[in-house]
Design a protein around this motif. Sequence first.
Motif, PDB file in Angstrom:
ATOM      1  N   VAL A 220      27.378  50.594  20.910  1.00 36.23           N
ATOM      2  CA  VAL A 220      26.211  51.053  20.150  1.00 36.23           C
ATOM      3  C   VAL A 220      26.456  50.632  18.713  1.00 36.23           C
ATOM      4  N   ASN A 221      25.586  49.737  18.215  1.00 36.65           N
ATOM      5  CA  ASN A 221      25.791  49.311  16.830  1.00 36.65           C
ATOM      6  C   ASN A 221      24.521  49.418  15.994  1.00 36.65           C
ATOM      7  N   ILE A 222      23.613  50.313  16.421  1.00 34.49           N
ATOM      8  CA  ILE A 222      22.465  50.670  15.583  1.00 34.49           C
ATOM      9  C   ILE A 222      22.999  50.956  14.204  1.00 34.49           C
ATOM     10  N   PHE A 223      22.286  50.489  13.162  1.00 35.39           N
ATOM     11  CA  PHE A 223      22.797  50.669  11.806  1.00 35.39           C
ATOM     12  C   PHE A 223      22.977  52.154  11.509  1.00 35.39           C
ATOM     13  N   GLY A 224      24.172  52.534  11.046  1.00 37.89           N
ATOM     14  CA  GLY A 224      24.456  53.933  10.736  1.00 37.89           C
ATOM     15  C   GLY A 224      24.454  54.162   9.240  1.00 37.89           C
ATOM     16  N   SER A 225      25.535  54.773   8.760  1.00 40.48           N
ATOM     17  CA  SER A 225      25.605  55.046   7.329  1.00 40.48           C
ATOM     18  C   SER A 225      26.948  54.582   6.785  1.00 40.48           C
ATOM     19  N   PRO A 226      26.952  54.009   5.582  1.00 38.55           N
ATOM     20  CA  PRO A 226      28.238  53.637   4.980  1.00 38.55           C
ATOM     21  C   PRO A 226      28.975  54.850   4.428  1.00 38.55           C
ATOM     22  N   ARG A 227      28.291  55.984   4.359  1.00 34.20           N
ATOM     23  CA  ARG A 227      28.892  57.190   3.794  1.00 34.20           C
ATOM     24  C   ARG A 227      29.716  57.883   4.876  1.00 34.20           C
ATOM     25  N   ARG A 228      31.012  58.100   4.606  1.00 38.80           N
ATOM     26  CA  ARG A 228      31.865  58.772   5.593  1.00 38.80           C
ATOM     27  C   ARG A 228      32.091  60.214   5.157  1.00 38.80           C
ATOM     28  N   CYS A 229      31.233  61.130   5.533  1.00 40.81           N
ATOM     29  CA  CYS A 229      31.498  62.533   5.196  1.00 40.81           C
ATOM     30  C   CYS A 229      31.967  63.230   6.477  1.00 40.81           C
ATOM     31  N   GLY A 230      32.941  64.126   6.353  1.00 48.02           N
ATOM     32  CA  GLY A 230      33.480  64.825   7.515  1.00 48.02           C
ATOM     33  C   GLY A 230      32.393  65.600   8.239  1.00 48.02           C
ATOM     34  N   LYS A 274      21.273  56.706  13.864  1.00 48.44           N
ATOM     35  CA  LYS A 274      19.940  56.567  13.252  1.00 48.44           C
ATOM     36  C   LYS A 274      19.720  57.696  12.231  1.00 48.44           C
ATOM     37  N   ALA A 275      20.103  58.930  12.603  1.00 47.93           N
ATOM     38  CA  ALA A 275      19.931  60.060  11.678  1.00 47.93           C
ATOM     39  C   ALA A 275      20.774  59.841  10.419  1.00 47.93           C
ATOM     40  N   ALA A 276      21.977  59.304  10.591  1.00 51.15           N
ATOM     41  CA  ALA A 276      22.849  59.075   9.432  1.00 51.15           C
ATOM     42  C   ALA A 276      22.228  58.034   8.507  1.00 51.15           C
ATOM     43  N   SER A 277      21.614  57.005   9.089  1.00 53.29           N
ATOM     44  CA  SER A 277      21.012  55.972   8.233  1.00 53.29           C
ATOM     45  C   SER A 277      19.782  56.529   7.515  1.00 53.29           C
ATOM     46  N   LEU A 278      19.001  57.388   8.198  1.00 55.29           N
ATOM     47  CA  LEU A 278      17.823  57.995   7.549  1.00 55.29           C
ATOM     48  C   LEU A 278      18.262  58.915   6.404  1.00 55.29           C
ATOM     49  N   ALA A 279      19.321  59.684   6.632  1.00 55.75           N
ATOM     50  CA  ALA A 279      19.801  60.587   5.577  1.00 55.75           C
ATOM     51  C   ALA A 279      20.293  59.789   4.379  1.00 55.75           C
ATOM     52  N   PHE A 280      20.927  58.661   4.655  1.00 56.06           N
ATOM     53  CA  PHE A 280      21.480  57.858   3.549  1.00 56.06           C
ATOM     54  C   PHE A 280      20.366  57.268   2.674  1.00 56.06           C
ATOM     55  N   VAL A 281      19.236  56.967   3.306  1.00 52.61           N
ATOM     56  CA  VAL A 281      18.103  56.439   2.523  1.00 52.61           C
ATOM     57  C   VAL A 281      17.692  57.461   1.454  1.00 52.61           C
ATOM     58  N   ASN A 282      17.704  58.736   1.822  1.00 50.14           N
ATOM     59  CA  ASN A 282      17.283  59.781   0.874  1.00 50.14           C
ATOM     60  C   ASN A 282      18.393  60.199  -0.079  1.00 50.14           C
ATOM     61  N   LYS A 283      19.569  60.402   0.444  1.00 47.34           N
ATOM     62  CA  LYS A 283      20.629  61.064  -0.336  1.00 47.34           C
ATOM     63  C   LYS A 283      21.687  60.113  -0.870  1.00 47.34           C
ATOM     64  N   ARG A 284      21.645  58.871  -0.433  1.00 45.87           N
ATOM     65  CA  ARG A 284      22.597  57.856  -0.893  1.00 45.87           C
ATOM     66  C   ARG A 284      24.037  58.377  -0.864  1.00 45.87           C
ATOM     67  N   ARG A 285      24.780  58.208  -1.969  1.00 49.54           N
ATOM     68  CA  ARG A 285      26.214  58.532  -1.903  1.00 49.54           C
ATOM     69  C   ARG A 285      26.500  60.025  -1.811  1.00 49.54           C
ATOM     70  N   SER A 286      25.488  60.862  -2.047  1.00 46.85           N
ATOM     71  CA  SER A 286      25.747  62.303  -1.946  1.00 46.85           C
ATOM     72  C   SER A 286      25.418  62.860  -0.545  1.00 46.85           C
ATOM     73  N   ILE A 292      22.364  64.950   7.392  1.00 42.81           N
ATOM     74  CA  ILE A 292      22.190  64.142   8.621  1.00 42.81           C
ATOM     75  C   ILE A 292      21.557  65.015   9.717  1.00 42.81           C
ATOM     76  N   ILE A 293      22.025  66.262   9.804  1.00 44.11           N
ATOM     77  CA  ILE A 293      21.452  67.171  10.821  1.00 44.11           C
ATOM     78  C   ILE A 293      19.945  67.335  10.579  1.00 44.11           C
ATOM     79  N   GLU A 294      19.548  67.410   9.309  1.00 43.50           N
ATOM     80  CA  GLU A 294      18.112  67.538   8.986  1.00 43.50           C
ATOM     81  C   GLU A 294      17.319  66.334   9.484  1.00 43.50           C
TER      82      GLU A 294
END
Length: 307
Positions: A220-230, A274-286, A292-294
């Motif tokens: 599975v390589n759907i684009f995720g998020s570059p942000r690694r938060c625990g 997919k959720a991680a990539s959507l969250a990153f669009v809004n919240k970027r590095r924070s 992501i759950i939202e």
Amino acid sequence: MQFDLSSYLIYLFNSDPQPGKIAVVGGCREYTGAPYFSAISALKIGADLSHVFCTKDAAPVIKGYSPELIVHPILEESDSVRDEFKRSTLAKVIAEIDKWMERFDCLVVGPGLGRDPFLLDCVSEIMKHARESKVPIVVDGDGLFLVTNCLDLVRDYHLAVLTPNINEYKRLVQKVLNCEVNDQEGTQQLLSLAKGLGGVTILRKGESDYISNGEEVSAVNIFGSPRRCGGQGDILSGSVAVFLSWARQCAAEGGWSPSPTILGCISGSAILRKAASLAFVNKRRSTLTSDIIECLGQSLEELCPVS
Ligand SMILES: NC(=O)C1=CN([C@@H]2O[C@H](COP(=O)(O)OP(=O)(O)OC[C@H]3O[C@@H](n4cnc5c(N)ncnc54)[C@H](OP(=O)(O)O)[C@@H]3O)[C@@H](O)[C@H]2O)[C@@H](O)CC1
Ligand SMILES: Nc1ncnc2c1ncn2[C@@H]1O[C@H](COP(=O)(O)OP(=O)(O)OP(=O)(O)O)[C@@H](O)[C@H]1O
Ligand SMILES: [Mg+2]
């Protein structure tokens, strides 16, 4: 392997699966976030009930995060039980979870479990009972620490899914295959690992997720998020649990290949990424795990819109 996720998800939702009941076994003094992330993700994706079995001190904290979760404060750590009471305490823990076991569609073992020896003894027994009742088990976090030290807990159990991160995968490879991780032969090694455990499904997490049950490998390589938060792995475990229980229902009604455990992993991973990539669009590095759950609902909608 070629697999059309979209067609599968349309088929899955058209078959109107029962929402399902998920139980997370995890949560101790140190970690309360991980079991919450896993259990609430299962609910947001579509489970109708999400239970958490955790230690007594973790329970009020987890309940405080959400009224939606059903929290059972049944686990005990070594220092809260005198040696002469350990047997009876273990029996009580098992009796408590056995009341519910047959109702669960999937167990997630490990998010925020910790590594206390007595607690892990109790969880080993819980896993044995889940196996006897043929309840699928997703093993993550400290559950993988437990399983790596006692491979028989999952060996030959086709309803077990292991979701190791980079460290957990390394420990599994060393223990099962007696060698180091070899990324040049990554696919072959993953196949050998799953086969070495008798057909358990392994979801190897990383930049892409790789999934195998010893017979085939999916990516599975759907684009995720570059942000690694625990906590992203915890969302994944809850997500895989729900999709695995739905895939099992579909299989019982005529089916879809590959196997339900693999379908559960592919779908769960895709929804999380997919959720991680959507969250990153809004919240970027924070971006945080709760962001992501939202986005889980939007992720589901984009991968499989409600018709
Ligand atoms: N918000 C939360 O509540 C979150 C909680 N989380 C929870 O945290 C737990 C660990 O998960 P993780 O992902 O940090 O494990 P991982 O990458 O193998 O270890 C990293 C390094 O730490 C070390 N180490 C770990 N545990 C140890 C222990 N008890 N005692 C001693 N050492 C220990 C480990 O050392 P090693 O064992 O490799 O020698 C490695 O070097 C797990 O329950 C997870 O669910 C996460 O889900 C995130 C969100
Ligand atoms: N380098 C990466 N780039 C993009 N996505 C990644 C990367 N590494 C992991 N992921 C994704 O994040 C999800 C969680 O994997 P991760 O390796 O962070 O798990 P984890 O360490 O167990 O997480 P947790 O902090 O919850 O314990 C996986 O589905 C994976 O696809
Ligand atoms: Mg983890």
